[in-house]
Design an enzyme around this catalytic site. Structure first.
Site, PDB file in Angstrom:
ATOM      1  N   ASP A   1     -72.909-116.753 -66.715  1.00 47.10           N
ATOM      2  CA  ASP A   1     -71.898-117.593 -66.067  1.00 47.10           C
ATOM      3  C   ASP A   1     -71.603-117.121 -64.642  1.00 47.10           C
ATOM      4  O   ASP A   1     -71.685-115.922 -64.351  1.00 47.10           O
ATOM      5  CB  ASP A   1     -70.597-117.575 -66.862  1.00 47.10           C
TER       6      ASP A   1
ATOM      7  N   TYR B   1     -72.506-106.493 -73.441  1.00 47.01           N
ATOM      8  CA  TYR B   1     -71.508-106.944 -72.472  1.00 47.01           C
ATOM      9  C   TYR B   1     -70.287-106.031 -72.494  1.00 47.01           C
ATOM     10  O   TYR B   1     -69.929-105.477 -73.537  1.00 47.01           O
ATOM     11  CB  TYR B   1     -71.021-108.356 -72.808  1.00 47.01           C
TER      12      TYR B   1
ATOM     13  N   ASP C   1     -62.059-119.043 -69.882  1.00 44.52           N
ATOM     14  CA  ASP C   1     -62.124-118.006 -68.855  1.00 44.52           C
ATOM     15  C   ASP C   1     -61.261-118.444 -67.682  1.00 44.52           C
ATOM     16  O   ASP C   1     -60.385-119.310 -67.827  1.00 44.52           O
ATOM     17  CB  ASP C   1     -63.576-117.723 -68.435  1.00 44.52           C
TER      18      ASP C   1
ATOM     19  N   ARG D   1     -67.180-115.908 -73.993  1.00 41.65           N
ATOM     20  CA  ARG D   1     -65.954-116.696 -73.800  1.00 41.65           C
ATOM     21  C   ARG D   1     -65.453-117.239 -75.133  1.00 41.65           C
ATOM     22  O   ARG D   1     -64.252-117.245 -75.407  1.00 41.65           O
ATOM     23  CB  ARG D   1     -66.217-117.856 -72.844  1.00 41.65           C
TER      24      ARG D   1
END
Length: 230
Positions: free
Chosen positions: A48, A76, A90, A184
């Site tokens: 993203d 992550y 987000d 997310r």
């Protein structure tokens, strides 16, 4: 390096860039340096714009490895804001709802996070690149259309708390997961299981397979090295 024959390189994607921005910039720089009009360049996994970190880029014949590279596990570091949600899960969209957080403790978080280990069914965010009748879900969502996405099976191998600030209700976690996992959406689900809400305020992909972010190169350094080489 033989960019025409094919190379695989890890790029540390900057904030606000799309993965396609990275590929486009690298293609332009390489074509200009090599004096060619066309060069195959692709990436093995979208990141993203509001995320940073590892994007694996392939050139030439090595683009054939993209499907294989996409299957690799990813790691992550994610920072969640507990107690509030946004339509995009987000910071792309403004907060649309707030929730109680007084009951959230480190002990509760430690009880909830392990429930995400193993195979999970996850509904992707409507603001995502998932295709719905030939169109990207985010295109429909940004037009104000209602989008219903089907849950997808994924695997979370590791999930742990790195930091929890009870004053700001910010939670930082490390996640190792399979292809197709939306962090997310994971933030949304964590918020729900905490009987509250949550959205992502920072995300960094630190590993794709054996390629770690420490081994990656920034776009600026890549451009500099290419210019110095030709």
């Amino acid at each position: 390096m033989d960019w025409l024959e094919g190379e695989v390189i890890g790029i540390d994607k900057p904030l606000h860039w799309t993965s396609f921005d990275v590929v486009g910039k690298m293609r332009w720089v390489l074509c200009h340096a090599l004096g060619v009009k066309k060069l195959k360049v692709g990436h093995s996994g979208t990141l993203d714009p509001l995320a940073t970190g590892v994007v694996v880029v392939c050139t030439g014949k090595k683009t054939k490895l993209i499907d294989q590279l996409q299957q690799h596990v990813k790691e992550y570091i994610a920072t969640l804001q507990l107690g509030a949600t946004t339509p995009s899960f987000d910071l792309e969209k403004e907060i649309d709802q707030t929730y109680p957080t007084a009951h959230i403790t480190r002990e509760l978080i430690d009880q909830v996070l392990p429930t995400f280990l193993g195979e999970q069914w996850q509904v992707p965010p409507v603001f995502s690149a998932v295709k719905v009748e030939g169109k990207r879900a985010y295109e429909l969502a940004r037009q104000g259309q209602e989008v219903e996405l089907k849950a997808k099976l994924l695997t979370i191998d590791e999930i742990e708390v790195l930091r929890f600030d009870a004053d700001t209700m910010q939670l930082q976690i490390r996640v190792v997961c399979s292809k197709g996992t939306y962090i997310r959406a994971l933030a949304r689900d964590i918020g729900q299981r905490l009987h509250s809400g949550a959205h992502l305020i920072a995300l960094r992909r630190t590993r794709v397979g054996d390629i770690h972010v420490e081994d990656c190169i920034t776009i600026d350094d890549f451009i500099q090295k290419i210019n110095e080489s030709f």
